[in-house]
Design a protein around this motif. Structure first.
Motif, PDB file in Angstrom:
ATOM      1  N   PHE A 270      16.531 -12.483 109.217  1.00  0.00           N
ATOM      2  CA  PHE A 270      15.746 -12.431 110.447  1.00  0.00           C
ATOM      3  C   PHE A 270      14.257 -12.659 110.197  1.00  0.00           C
ATOM      4  N   GLU A 271      13.811 -12.448 108.963  1.00  0.00           N
ATOM      5  CA  GLU A 271      12.423 -12.713 108.600  1.00  0.00           C
ATOM      6  C   GLU A 271      12.228 -14.158 108.133  1.00  0.00           C
ATOM      7  N   MET A 272      13.293 -14.733 107.557  1.00  0.00           N
ATOM      8  CA  MET A 272      13.215 -16.089 107.014  1.00  0.00           C
ATOM      9  C   MET A 272      13.453 -17.169 108.064  1.00  0.00           C
ATOM     10  N   GLY A 273      14.235 -16.832 109.100  1.00  0.00           N
ATOM     11  CA  GLY A 273      14.641 -17.847 110.060  1.00  0.00           C
ATOM     12  C   GLY A 273      15.765 -18.708 109.521  1.00  0.00           C
ATOM     13  N   LEU A 274      16.390 -18.238 108.449  1.00  0.00           N
ATOM     14  CA  LEU A 274      17.509 -18.936 107.804  1.00  0.00           C
ATOM     15  C   LEU A 274      18.615 -17.923 107.547  1.00  0.00           C
ATOM     16  N   ARG A 275      19.849 -18.429 107.411  1.00  0.00           N
ATOM     17  CA  ARG A 275      20.945 -17.518 107.105  1.00  0.00           C
ATOM     18  C   ARG A 275      21.976 -18.212 106.218  1.00  0.00           C
ATOM     19  N   LYS A 276      22.699 -17.399 105.472  1.00  0.00           N
ATOM     20  CA  LYS A 276      23.826 -17.894 104.690  1.00  0.00           C
ATOM     21  C   LYS A 276      24.976 -18.229 105.646  1.00  0.00           C
ATOM     22  N   PRO A 277      25.788 -19.242 105.387  1.00  0.00           N
ATOM     23  CA  PRO A 277      25.878 -20.017 104.148  1.00  0.00           C
ATOM     24  C   PRO A 277      25.100 -21.339 104.153  1.00  0.00           C
ATOM     25  N   ASP A 278      24.095 -21.482 105.012  1.00  0.00           N
ATOM     26  CA  ASP A 278      23.332 -22.732 105.037  1.00  0.00           C
ATOM     27  C   ASP A 278      22.704 -23.005 103.677  1.00  0.00           C
ATOM     28  N   ALA A 279      22.836 -24.228 103.203  1.00  0.00           N
ATOM     29  CA  ALA A 279      22.317 -24.603 101.880  1.00  0.00           C
ATOM     30  C   ALA A 279      20.820 -24.384 101.784  1.00  0.00           C
ATOM     31  N   GLU A 280      20.127 -24.542 102.898  1.00  0.00           N
ATOM     32  CA  GLU A 280      18.668 -24.445 102.909  1.00  0.00           C
ATOM     33  C   GLU A 280      18.167 -23.098 102.393  1.00  0.00           C
ATOM     34  N   ILE A 281      18.894 -22.032 102.688  1.00  0.00           N
ATOM     35  CA  ILE A 281      18.428 -20.708 102.290  1.00  0.00           C
ATOM     36  C   ILE A 281      18.490 -20.524 100.775  1.00  0.00           C
ATOM     37  N   PHE A 282      19.521 -21.082 100.149  1.00  0.00           N
ATOM     38  CA  PHE A 282      19.637 -20.990  98.695  1.00  0.00           C
ATOM     39  C   PHE A 282      18.593 -21.873  98.018  1.00  0.00           C
ATOM     40  N   ASN A 283      18.417 -23.078  98.545  1.00  0.00           N
ATOM     41  CA  ASN A 283      17.432 -23.991  97.966  1.00  0.00           C
ATOM     42  C   ASN A 283      16.016 -23.437  98.081  1.00  0.00           C
ATOM     43  N   TYR A 284      15.751 -22.739  99.186  1.00  0.00           N
ATOM     44  CA  TYR A 284      14.432 -22.141  99.380  1.00  0.00           C
ATOM     45  C   TYR A 284      14.131 -21.108  98.297  1.00  0.00           C
ATOM     46  N   VAL A 285      15.074 -20.199  98.067  1.00  0.00           N
ATOM     47  CA  VAL A 285      14.868 -19.142  97.064  1.00  0.00           C
ATOM     48  C   VAL A 285      14.757 -19.741  95.666  1.00  0.00           C
ATOM     49  N   ILE A 286      15.583 -20.721  95.364  1.00  0.00           N
ATOM     50  CA  ILE A 286      15.541 -21.375  94.045  1.00  0.00           C
ATOM     51  C   ILE A 286      14.172 -21.996  93.797  1.00  0.00           C
ATOM     52  N   LYS A 287      13.678 -22.755  94.774  1.00  0.00           N
ATOM     53  CA  LYS A 287      12.391 -23.447  94.607  1.00  0.00           C
ATOM     54  C   LYS A 287      11.213 -22.479  94.637  1.00  0.00           C
ATOM     55  N   LYS A 288      11.279 -21.499  95.538  1.00  0.00           N
ATOM     56  CA  LYS A 288      10.180 -20.538  95.696  1.00  0.00           C
ATOM     57  C   LYS A 288       9.917 -19.774  94.405  1.00  0.00           C
ATOM     58  N   HIS A 289      10.965 -19.454  93.663  1.00  0.00           N
ATOM     59  CA  HIS A 289      10.822 -18.627  92.465  1.00  0.00           C
ATOM     60  C   HIS A 289      11.109 -19.394  91.174  1.00  0.00           C
ATOM     61  N   ASN A 290      11.205 -20.726  91.323  1.00  0.00           N
ATOM     62  CA  ASN A 290      11.409 -21.586  90.154  1.00  0.00           C
ATOM     63  C   ASN A 290      12.601 -21.116  89.322  1.00  0.00           C
ATOM     64  N   LEU A 291      13.728 -20.882  89.993  1.00  0.00           N
ATOM     65  CA  LEU A 291      14.917 -20.386  89.314  1.00  0.00           C
ATOM     66  C   LEU A 291      15.723 -21.533  88.715  1.00  0.00           C
ATOM     67  N   ALA A 292      16.366 -21.249  87.603  1.00  0.00           N
ATOM     68  CA  ALA A 292      17.298 -22.199  86.997  1.00  0.00           C
ATOM     69  C   ALA A 292      18.684 -21.862  87.534  1.00  0.00           C
ATOM     70  N   PRO A 293      19.259 -22.684  88.421  1.00  0.00           N
ATOM     71  CA  PRO A 293      20.549 -22.355  89.042  1.00  0.00           C
ATOM     72  C   PRO A 293      21.649 -21.972  88.058  1.00  0.00           C
ATOM     73  N   LYS A 294      21.716 -22.679  86.932  1.00  0.00           N
ATOM     74  CA  LYS A 294      22.779 -22.396  85.964  1.00  0.00           C
ATOM     75  C   LYS A 294      22.580 -21.060  85.259  1.00  0.00           C
ATOM     76  N   ARG A 295      21.390 -20.489  85.383  1.00  0.00           N
ATOM     77  CA  ARG A 295      21.111 -19.184  84.771  1.00  0.00           C
ATOM     78  C   ARG A 295      20.968 -18.097  85.842  1.00  0.00           C
ATOM     79  N   THR A 296      21.410 -18.426  87.054  1.00  0.00           N
ATOM     80  CA  THR A 296      21.285 -17.505  88.186  1.00  0.00           C
ATOM     81  C   THR A 296      22.661 -17.179  88.756  1.00  0.00           C
TER      82      THR A 296
END
Length: 202
Positions: free
Chosen positions: A137-163
């Motif tokens: 409700f704070e993000m304006g996004l919800r699961k399972p939309d791909a956008e929400i996962f991509n946002y968190v990955i990019k925002k925190h510079n996460l390595a998907p294979k290590r997450t």
């Protein structure tokens, strides 16, 4: 090797009573969960409508129900006992070794209810385990939309294979897997988040 874990909230840390709202709304005269009520829920979960607009949406179906009655029925999903202490203690230990994030489809009413039930000291201890907490409700996004996962990955510079992403809904873990994340689709009632190391090689 996993260095980051993204957790869902409901039925991962806090036990939900998903049948309770259905029962409570039936008492208020609601006969079915229509598609427009599902859309109302989605809009509330993504912060597109206010709490009052959400409640008024229900009153279109149950006009004799008061604001407080609808609020009570909606919040009945959150039981009197919130997060078991053993899960908080597990999370606190985990936070010393991994980057932790919380990613939850939820609304302002449910979070307010959780915080009231848990008490300030407890919910602060819980929140402090995470590097960042994301509520839909704070993000304006919800699961399972791909956008929400991509946002968190990019925002925190996460390595998907290590997450690792942990959620009780398969559609959410499927979407996270498609985004490149490692996943654990936790089976509610059969598994517990504290058994993480037994289920996943970190």
């Amino acid at each position: 090797m996993i260095n980051t874990i993204i957790f869902d909230f409901g039925d991962i840390f806090i036990n939900l009573d998903k049948d309770a709202p259905i029962i409570e709304f039936k008492k208020l005269g609601l006969t079915e969960w229509s598609t427009d009520l599902q859309e109302l829920n989605r809009n509330f979960e993504t912060g597109k409508i206010s709490e009052l607009q959400f409640i008024e949406g229900f009153q279109e179906h149950i006009p004799d129900a008061s604001i407080e009655e609808i609020r009570h029925a909606w919040n009945s999903i959150i039981p009197d006992s919130t997060i078991p202490l053993y899960r908080l203690e597990f999370l606190q230990k985990l936070s010393t070794k991994y980057r932790l994030f919380l990613l939850s489809n939820t609304d302002a009413m449910h979070i307010e209810k959780f915080q009231h039930k848990a008490g300030m000291s407890f919910y602060r201890d819980f929140y402090q385990c995470f590097e960042k907490i994301y509520f839909s409700f704070e993000m304006g996004l919800r699961k399972p939309d791909a956008e929400i996962f991509n946002y968190v990955i990019k925002k925190h510079n996460l390595a998907p294979k290590r997450t690792l992403f942990v959620d009780d809904k398969k559609e959410n873990t499927d979407a996270a897997k498609a985004a490149g994340l490692k996943v654990w689709n936790l089976q509610v009632g059969q598994e517990d988040v504290v058994n993480l190391f037994e289920k996943i090689i970190l």
